[in-house]
Write a protein that holds these residues in place. Structure first.
Motif, PDB file in Angstrom:
ATOM      1  N   THR A 240       5.720   7.655  -2.994  1.00  0.00           N
ATOM      2  CA  THR A 240       4.313   7.734  -2.570  1.00  0.00           C
ATOM      3  C   THR A 240       3.554   6.489  -2.995  1.00  0.00           C
ATOM      4  O   THR A 240       2.835   5.871  -2.198  1.00  0.00           O
ATOM      5  N   ALA A 241       3.720   6.099  -4.262  1.00  0.00           N
ATOM      6  CA  ALA A 241       3.052   4.885  -4.753  1.00  0.00           C
ATOM      7  C   ALA A 241       3.576   3.648  -4.034  1.00  0.00           C
ATOM      8  O   ALA A 241       2.800   2.744  -3.700  1.00  0.00           O
ATOM      9  N   ALA A 242       4.874   3.606  -3.775  1.00  0.00           N
ATOM     10  CA  ALA A 242       5.465   2.442  -3.100  1.00  0.00           C
ATOM     11  C   ALA A 242       4.842   2.239  -1.722  1.00  0.00           C
ATOM     12  O   ALA A 242       4.528   1.105  -1.323  1.00  0.00           O
ATOM     13  N   ALA A 243       4.647   3.317  -0.987  1.00  0.00           N
ATOM     14  CA  ALA A 243       4.051   3.215   0.347  1.00  0.00           C
ATOM     15  C   ALA A 243       2.613   2.704   0.266  1.00  0.00           C
ATOM     16  O   ALA A 243       2.185   1.874   1.081  1.00  0.00           O
ATOM     17  N   ILE A 244       1.869   3.170  -0.723  1.00  0.00           N
ATOM     18  CA  ILE A 244       0.488   2.713  -0.899  1.00  0.00           C
ATOM     19  C   ILE A 244       0.462   1.238  -1.280  1.00  0.00           C
ATOM     20  O   ILE A 244      -0.330   0.451  -0.737  1.00  0.00           O
ATOM     21  N   ILE A 245       1.326   0.842  -2.198  1.00  0.00           N
ATOM     22  CA  ILE A 245       1.368  -0.543  -2.659  1.00  0.00           C
ATOM     23  C   ILE A 245       1.676  -1.483  -1.489  1.00  0.00           C
ATOM     24  O   ILE A 245       1.020  -2.516  -1.313  1.00  0.00           O
ATOM     25  N   ARG A 246       2.641  -1.117  -0.668  1.00  0.00           N
ATOM     26  CA  ARG A 246       2.978  -1.947   0.498  1.00  0.00           C
ATOM     27  C   ARG A 246       1.810  -2.007   1.485  1.00  0.00           C
ATOM     28  O   ARG A 246       1.556  -3.057   2.101  1.00  0.00           O
ATOM     29  N   SER A 247       1.094  -0.901   1.645  1.00  0.00           N
ATOM     30  CA  SER A 247       0.002  -0.864   2.614  1.00  0.00           C
ATOM     31  C   SER A 247      -1.122  -1.818   2.254  1.00  0.00           C
ATOM     32  O   SER A 247      -1.893  -2.221   3.123  1.00  0.00           O
ATOM     33  N   TYR A 248      -1.213  -2.193   0.981  1.00  0.00           N
ATOM     34  CA  TYR A 248      -2.234  -3.133   0.540  1.00  0.00           C
ATOM     35  C   TYR A 248      -1.740  -4.578   0.516  1.00  0.00           C
ATOM     36  O   TYR A 248      -2.406  -5.461  -0.021  1.00  0.00           O
ATOM     37  N   GLY A 249      -0.577  -4.828   1.085  1.00  0.00           N
ATOM     38  CA  GLY A 249      -0.107  -6.199   1.230  1.00  0.00           C
ATOM     39  C   GLY A 249       0.740  -6.722   0.097  1.00  0.00           C
ATOM     40  O   GLY A 249       1.082  -7.909   0.077  1.00  0.00           O
ATOM     41  N   TYR A 250       1.100  -5.877  -0.850  1.00  0.00           N
ATOM     42  CA  TYR A 250       1.980  -6.303  -1.929  1.00  0.00           C
ATOM     43  C   TYR A 250       3.440  -6.153  -1.509  1.00  0.00           C
ATOM     44  O   TYR A 250       3.771  -5.355  -0.628  1.00  0.00           O
ATOM     45  N   ALA A 251       4.306  -6.898  -2.162  1.00  0.00           N
ATOM     46  CA  ALA A 251       5.739  -6.702  -2.029  1.00  0.00           C
ATOM     47  C   ALA A 251       6.216  -5.913  -3.249  1.00  0.00           C
ATOM     48  O   ALA A 251       5.516  -5.837  -4.276  1.00  0.00           O
ATOM     49  N   LEU A 252       7.394  -5.327  -3.131  1.00  0.00           N
ATOM     50  CA  LEU A 252       7.978  -4.609  -4.249  1.00  0.00           C
ATOM     51  C   LEU A 252       9.183  -5.366  -4.791  1.00  0.00           C
ATOM     52  O   LEU A 252       9.828  -6.130  -4.061  1.00  0.00           O
ATOM     53  N   ASP A 253       9.447  -5.165  -6.037  1.00  0.00           N
ATOM     54  CA  ASP A 253      10.576  -5.814  -6.693  1.00  0.00           C
ATOM     55  C   ASP A 253      11.876  -5.179  -6.198  1.00  0.00           C
ATOM     56  O   ASP A 253      12.099  -3.988  -6.414  1.00  0.00           O
ATOM     57  N   ALA A 254      12.721  -5.959  -5.545  1.00  0.00           N
ATOM     58  CA  ALA A 254      13.975  -5.427  -4.995  1.00  0.00           C
ATOM     59  C   ALA A 254      14.855  -4.840  -6.094  1.00  0.00           C
ATOM     60  O   ALA A 254      15.599  -3.893  -5.865  1.00  0.00           O
TER      61      ALA A 254
END
Length: 257
Positions: A240-254
């Motif tokens: 859930t948090a990952a989807a929100i973080i991506r929606s704000y233009g951030y990338a996630l740590d692979a």
């Protein structure tokens, strides 16, 4: 010192109460200013799902670090860089093995005026502006990234008299939003949602022009052994948090996925 308050209304689900859910607790979170809006969205979902409440204190990373060292009772620190949480580890102020990268930030050159900033950022070198806003590079990682871009583009001296510094990235954004600066370096998350600009015009700065903005989270000593804190950190790493973080233009740590 500029201080921005963030208040999140507690939401406790009826189902959780009927199921005899563990007592809801507050989680005191010190959060880098650029992540204020995503945290609000994450906090709302977290509170609905768990009953625990998030109380957030946004600010420049360097300022929050000073507050933590001065005894501020934060339980979680969401930094705008990786080095500050690492320093807190060295200072012995964090829970061992709690640090991880929760987001990778992106920098944008933005103007509140539609069409003012071109897609290649040539407006920056053309110099037809009086003020260029950025966050204080001594305390805000996004401000440091902005100075790296200027140095890379050989515009450090040319823009010196035009630069206006905010205490954090939120204040830098406000300078541009209110028209006090024609353009400025902001976090992409402040001006974009779901891959689209929320207003104005922007150049998404290539990440080859500045050091990676790896934003690390850590549990501070006051949060040790707290059920709500552990629940929040797990939630921050969840889908859930990952989807929100991506929606704000951030990338996630692979490495964390």
């Amino acid at each position: 010192m500029l201080r921005v308050s963030l208040f999140c209304m507690p939401l406790i689900t009826l189902a959780g109460l009927m199921a005899g859910q563990a007592r809801a607790d507050d989680v005191q979170v010190a959060v880098a200013a650029n992540f204020t809006a995503p945290l609000q969205a994450i906090a709302t979902a977290f509170e609905q799902d768990t009953g625990h409440h998030v109380i957030a204190s946004p600010g420049a990373t360097g300022q929050l670090y000073a507050q933590i060292n001065n005894g501020a009772p934060y339980q979680v620190f969401l930094s705008a860089d990786a080095s500050t949480p690492a320093r807190l580890e060295s200072d012995g102020k964090v829970v061992e093995h709690s640090r991880f990268t929760y987001a990778i930030g992106k920098l944008a050159l933005w103007s509140a005026r539609p069409g003012y900033v071109d897609a290649q950022g040539k407006v920056l070198a053309q110099g037809n502006y009086r003020h260029l806003a950025l966050a204080n590079p001594k305390t805000a990682p996004y401000g440091l990234a902005a100075t790296e871009v200027l140095e890379h583009m050989r515009l450090t001296e040319a823009t010196a008299s035009k630069r206006v510094e905010g205490q954090n990235i939120t204040q830098a954004f406000q300078f541009v939003q209110t028209g006090n600066a024609e353009l400025g370096f902001v976090a992409l998350s402040q001006v974009s949602r779901d891959g689209k600009l929320t207003g104005g015009s922007a150049w998404i700065v290539p990440d080859t022009l500045y050091s990676p903005i790896r934003q690390d989270a850590v549990v501070l000593d006051p949060g040790a052994g707290q059920v709500a804190v552990e629940a929040f950190m797990n939630y921050l790493r969840g889908p859930t948090a990952a989807a929100i973080i991506r929606s704000y233009g951030y990338a996630l740590d692979a490495r964390a996925q």
